[in-house]
Design a protein around this motif. Structure first.
Motif, PDB file in Angstrom:
ATOM      1  N   SER A 300      35.535  32.046  34.491  1.00  0.00           N
ATOM      2  CA  SER A 300      36.708  31.193  34.728  1.00  0.00           C
ATOM      3  C   SER A 300      37.871  31.585  33.826  1.00  0.00           C
ATOM      4  N   SER A 301      37.902  32.839  33.375  1.00  0.00           N
ATOM      5  CA  SER A 301      38.941  33.262  32.438  1.00  0.00           C
ATOM      6  C   SER A 301      40.332  33.192  33.044  1.00  0.00           C
ATOM      7  N   GLY A 302      40.462  33.347  34.363  1.00  0.00           N
ATOM      8  CA  GLY A 302      41.773  33.302  34.985  1.00  0.00           C
ATOM      9  C   GLY A 302      42.171  31.942  35.505  1.00  0.00           C
ATOM     10  N   TYR A 303      41.401  30.910  35.189  1.00  0.00           N
ATOM     11  CA  TYR A 303      41.657  29.564  35.705  1.00  0.00           C
ATOM     12  C   TYR A 303      42.315  28.692  34.643  1.00  0.00           C
ATOM     13  N   ASN A 304      43.157  27.778  35.098  1.00  0.00           N
ATOM     14  CA  ASN A 304      43.603  26.692  34.236  1.00  0.00           C
ATOM     15  C   ASN A 304      42.876  25.416  34.633  1.00  0.00           C
ATOM     16  N   TYR A 305      43.163  24.333  33.949  1.00  0.00           N
ATOM     17  CA  TYR A 305      42.421  23.088  34.192  1.00  0.00           C
ATOM     18  C   TYR A 305      42.625  22.587  35.614  1.00  0.00           C
ATOM     19  N   ALA A 306      43.871  22.571  36.096  1.00  0.00           N
ATOM     20  CA  ALA A 306      44.160  22.035  37.426  1.00  0.00           C
ATOM     21  C   ALA A 306      43.506  22.885  38.514  1.00  0.00           C
ATOM     22  N   SER A 307      43.556  24.195  38.375  1.00  0.00           N
ATOM     23  CA  SER A 307      42.962  25.074  39.388  1.00  0.00           C
ATOM     24  C   SER A 307      41.448  24.885  39.448  1.00  0.00           C
ATOM     25  N   GLY A 308      40.837  24.781  38.275  1.00  0.00           N
ATOM     26  CA  GLY A 308      39.390  24.581  38.251  1.00  0.00           C
ATOM     27  C   GLY A 308      38.986  23.274  38.918  1.00  0.00           C
ATOM     28  N   ARG A 309      39.739  22.221  38.636  1.00  0.00           N
ATOM     29  CA  ARG A 309      39.440  20.914  39.250  1.00  0.00           C
ATOM     30  C   ARG A 309      39.611  20.964  40.767  1.00  0.00           C
ATOM     31  N   LEU A 310      40.679  21.588  41.240  1.00  0.00           N
ATOM     32  CA  LEU A 310      40.965  21.620  42.666  1.00  0.00           C
ATOM     33  C   LEU A 310      39.910  22.429  43.418  1.00  0.00           C
ATOM     34  N   ASP A 311      39.541  23.567  42.890  1.00  0.00           N
ATOM     35  CA  ASP A 311      38.526  24.392  43.549  1.00  0.00           C
ATOM     36  C   ASP A 311      37.167  23.694  43.562  1.00  0.00           C
ATOM     37  N   HIS A 312      36.831  23.018  42.491  1.00  0.00           N
ATOM     38  CA  HIS A 312      35.522  22.372  42.418  1.00  0.00           C
ATOM     39  C   HIS A 312      35.429  21.155  43.329  1.00  0.00           C
ATOM     40  N   GLN A 313      36.553  20.519  43.653  1.00  0.00           N
ATOM     41  CA  GLN A 313      36.497  19.373  44.549  1.00  0.00           C
ATOM     42  C   GLN A 313      35.969  19.775  45.921  1.00  0.00           C
ATOM     43  N   THR A 314      36.463  20.881  46.447  1.00  0.00           N
ATOM     44  CA  THR A 314      35.975  21.375  47.733  1.00  0.00           C
ATOM     45  C   THR A 314      34.507  21.767  47.643  1.00  0.00           C
ATOM     46  N   TYR A 315      34.139  22.402  46.549  1.00  0.00           N
ATOM     47  CA  TYR A 315      32.754  22.845  46.372  1.00  0.00           C
ATOM     48  C   TYR A 315      31.807  21.657  46.281  1.00  0.00           C
ATOM     49  N   PHE A 316      32.191  20.637  45.509  1.00  0.00           N
ATOM     50  CA  PHE A 316      31.320  19.473  45.345  1.00  0.00           C
ATOM     51  C   PHE A 316      31.200  18.669  46.634  1.00  0.00           C
ATOM     52  N   LYS A 317      32.252  18.641  47.456  1.00  0.00           N
ATOM     53  CA  LYS A 317      32.150  17.988  48.758  1.00  0.00           C
ATOM     54  C   LYS A 317      31.112  18.702  49.622  1.00  0.00           C
ATOM     55  N   SER A 318      31.132  20.026  49.586  1.00  0.00           N
ATOM     56  CA  SER A 318      30.142  20.793  50.338  1.00  0.00           C
ATOM     57  C   SER A 318      28.735  20.519  49.829  1.00  0.00           C
ATOM     58  N   ILE A 319      28.587  20.397  48.511  1.00  0.00           N
ATOM     59  CA  ILE A 319      27.282  20.107  47.928  1.00  0.00           C
ATOM     60  C   ILE A 319      26.778  18.745  48.386  1.00  0.00           C
ATOM     61  N   ARG A 320      27.663  17.750  48.419  1.00  0.00           N
ATOM     62  CA  ARG A 320      27.259  16.414  48.858  1.00  0.00           C
ATOM     63  C   ARG A 320      26.833  16.412  50.321  1.00  0.00           C
ATOM     64  N   VAL A 321      27.515  17.195  51.155  1.00  0.00           N
ATOM     65  CA  VAL A 321      27.124  17.290  52.555  1.00  0.00           C
ATOM     66  C   VAL A 321      25.738  17.904  52.680  1.00  0.00           C
ATOM     67  N   GLU A 322      25.466  18.950  51.909  1.00  0.00           N
ATOM     68  CA  GLU A 322      24.155  19.591  51.970  1.00  0.00           C
ATOM     69  C   GLU A 322      23.063  18.673  51.440  1.00  0.00           C
ATOM     70  N   GLN A 323      23.359  17.916  50.400  1.00  0.00           N
ATOM     71  CA  GLN A 323      22.379  16.983  49.870  1.00  0.00           C
ATOM     72  C   GLN A 323      22.066  15.889  50.880  1.00  0.00           C
ATOM     73  N   SER A 324      23.084  15.453  51.620  1.00  0.00           N
ATOM     74  CA  SER A 324      22.866  14.443  52.654  1.00  0.00           C
ATOM     75  C   SER A 324      21.956  14.988  53.753  1.00  0.00           C
ATOM     76  N   GLN A 325      22.180  16.239  54.164  1.00  0.00           N
ATOM     77  CA  GLN A 325      21.325  16.829  55.193  1.00  0.00           C
ATOM     78  C   GLN A 325      19.901  17.012  54.678  1.00  0.00           C
ATOM     79  N   LEU A 326      19.772  17.478  53.428  1.00  0.00           N
ATOM     80  CA  LEU A 326      18.452  17.679  52.853  1.00  0.00           C
ATOM     81  C   LEU A 326      17.701  16.358  52.748  1.00  0.00           C
ATOM     82  N   ALA A 327      18.403  15.287  52.417  1.00  0.00           N
ATOM     83  CA  ALA A 327      17.760  13.974  52.325  1.00  0.00           C
ATOM     84  C   ALA A 327      17.299  13.489  53.690  1.00  0.00           C
TER      85      ALA A 327
END
Length: 449
Positions: A300-327
């Motif tokens: 994450s050397s090229g990231y700032n705080y805002a960029s890291g937060r924004l990118d992770h929001q999309t990733y975590f939404k995808s994770i929650r969808v996969e967890q819902s399917q797995l459940a």
């Protein structure tokens, strides 16, 4: 025309035929096994989706029965290694496209309920030799008139084993005992393809480019020096044999023929665009998995705080969808099978749970995701609770914890601290600043209340 020559109008089942899926599985497995980035990406995805494993929370009216089932199910999950098997299923979906689990009885399970989950690879669920595929039977799966799977044909030996025969035996397993975990991308799709299928050509390009740059650098390093002259053609320079190698002695001075100079070859590899090219390729590879670049490469050397937060929001939404399917696809069916087996054990479950006629409300907790800035997240959490826009149940669930368990534990800690004469921070908070306005004081009192 060449680009669109591969486009077809095949159905989902025909496009993902056994031969196509076999080829995709073999190539995906090869990349995951031999490419460091592919291995790291798949491991990260499995760890983020499953983590240390799901936790069960029963929501029936009987609190004592809820705690008993949660405790016993956790002990059973530990004895069968449920978390490890779920991670394996997620890894298999990346490289194989799908994963199968058989609900079996295992007397060696160190728990009262002897239910077990046995994983098998997608290669073993296949149509036996000379068994024609029809509308009701396809790729080893039998369907009813409504399109529901009713049975699976499972080969007793893996087709890749040395003991496998062309007419090897198989078992027909009822659908109630089979967990089929895959992502359905098209209507009518019954088998999965690897998640990294779109990235397979990109892995090849990344490998080819890296090897080409390395070969160019090695070629340049093979030459100790180059003999050249600034004299024009037919100018004044001693004769020298073209491309004649000159053996150099260690730590010795060397004289050149008249008009000739010795220079060391400059390596032009890797060029300044080498890192940028690899970054773009890896970013495109990670995109098909909804994974941000910094998570895929672990940098994450090229990231700032805002960029890291924004990118992770999309990733975590995808994770929650996969967890819902797995459940829904795996965990709920495992819990139902576990309760069904537990009911058969005399005197094991509380009386309020000794029937499957009623719906046992429950939910699954997964590991929470650590915040980039814990102080900012804690302050935001405090504001949400004060403004009544969230609840403790929601906030604890984001961390993968049960709010009732945590509050009971906190109550025990506070009671013990008071018994030991230790101060509690909430009871020693400093009063409002002297110059605070009356409105601020009223807000502070309401928040304390």
């Amino acid at each position: 025309m060449k680009h669109w020559s591969r486009a077809d109008g095949l159905s989902a089942a025909a496009a993902n035929s056994p031969d196509v899926r076999r080829t995709l599985r073999n190539r995906s497995r090869y990349e995951v096994a031999n490419n460091s980035y592919a291995r790291g990406i798949t491991l990260t995805l499995a760890n983020d989706v499953v983590g240390t494993g799901p936790r069960l929370q029963m929501l029936t009216a009987n609190d004592a029965a809820n705690r008993f089932v949660e405790s016993e199910f956790y002990a059973w999950a530990e004895s069968v290694g449920l978390a490890e098997k779920l991670r394996t299923m997620r890894l298999s979906r990346v490289a194989d496209g799908e994963s199968f689990g058989l609900l079996t009885n295992n007397q060696r399970v160190d728990a009262a309920v002897k239910l077990d989950l046995r994983l098998i690879e997608a290669d073993q669920v296949a149509s036996p030799t000379l068994s024609p595929d029809t509308g009701r039977y396809l790729d080893g799966i039998r369907f009813d008139a409504d399109g529901n799977p009713i049975a699976y044909d499972v080969l007793r030996n893996h087709p890749g084993d040395g003991l496998f025969l062309v007419d090897d035996e198989f078992d027909t397993v009822p659908a109630a005992a089979v967990l089929h975990y895959f992502r359905c991308d098209r209507p009518g799709q019954i088998r999965g393809i690897p998640d990294i299928t779109p990235a397979l050509p990109l892995f090849a390009q990344l490998r080819r480019f890296t090897l080409a740059v390395l070969a160019a650098a090695e070629t340049a390093a093979e030459f100790a020096g180059i003999l050249y002259t600034d004299a024009p053609a037919n100018g004044e320079a001693d004769a020298a044999e073209p491309f004649e190698p000159i053996e150099l002695e260690k730590r010795m001075l060397l004289t050149m023929p008249g008009g000739w100079k010795m220079a060391q070859m400059k390596s032009e590899q890797p060029s300044t665009t080498y890192a940028e090219f690899k970054k773009e390729i890896l970013n495109e590879i990670a995109r098909c998995l909804n994974m941000p670049f910094n998570v895929a490469v672990g940098n994450s050397s090229g990231y700032n705080y805002a960029s890291g937060r924004l990118d992770h929001q999309t990733y975590f939404k995808s994770i929650r969808v996969e967890q819902s399917q797995l459940a829904r696809v795996v965990l709920d069916r495992i819990l139902h099978a576990w309760l069904r087996e537990a009911i058969l054990i005399e005197g094991y479950l509380p009386n309020s749970l000794r029937t499957l006629d009623s719906t046992f409300e429950h939910q699954w907790f997964w590991d929470g995701h650590e915040h980039v800035d814990p102080a900012k997240e804690a302050n935001a959490q405090k504001i949400r609770l004060a403004s009544h826009t969230t609840t403790l149940a929601i906030e604890f669930a984001r961390q993968g914890r049960d709010w009732e368990t945590e509050l009971k534990q906190r109550a025990k800690e506070i009671a013990l601290m008071r018994d030991l004469g230790l101060t509690i921070e909430s009871e020693t908070d400093s009063p409002s600043e002297p110059d605070a306005t009356e409105d601020h004081a009223e807000d502070a009192e309401s928040q304390t209340a």
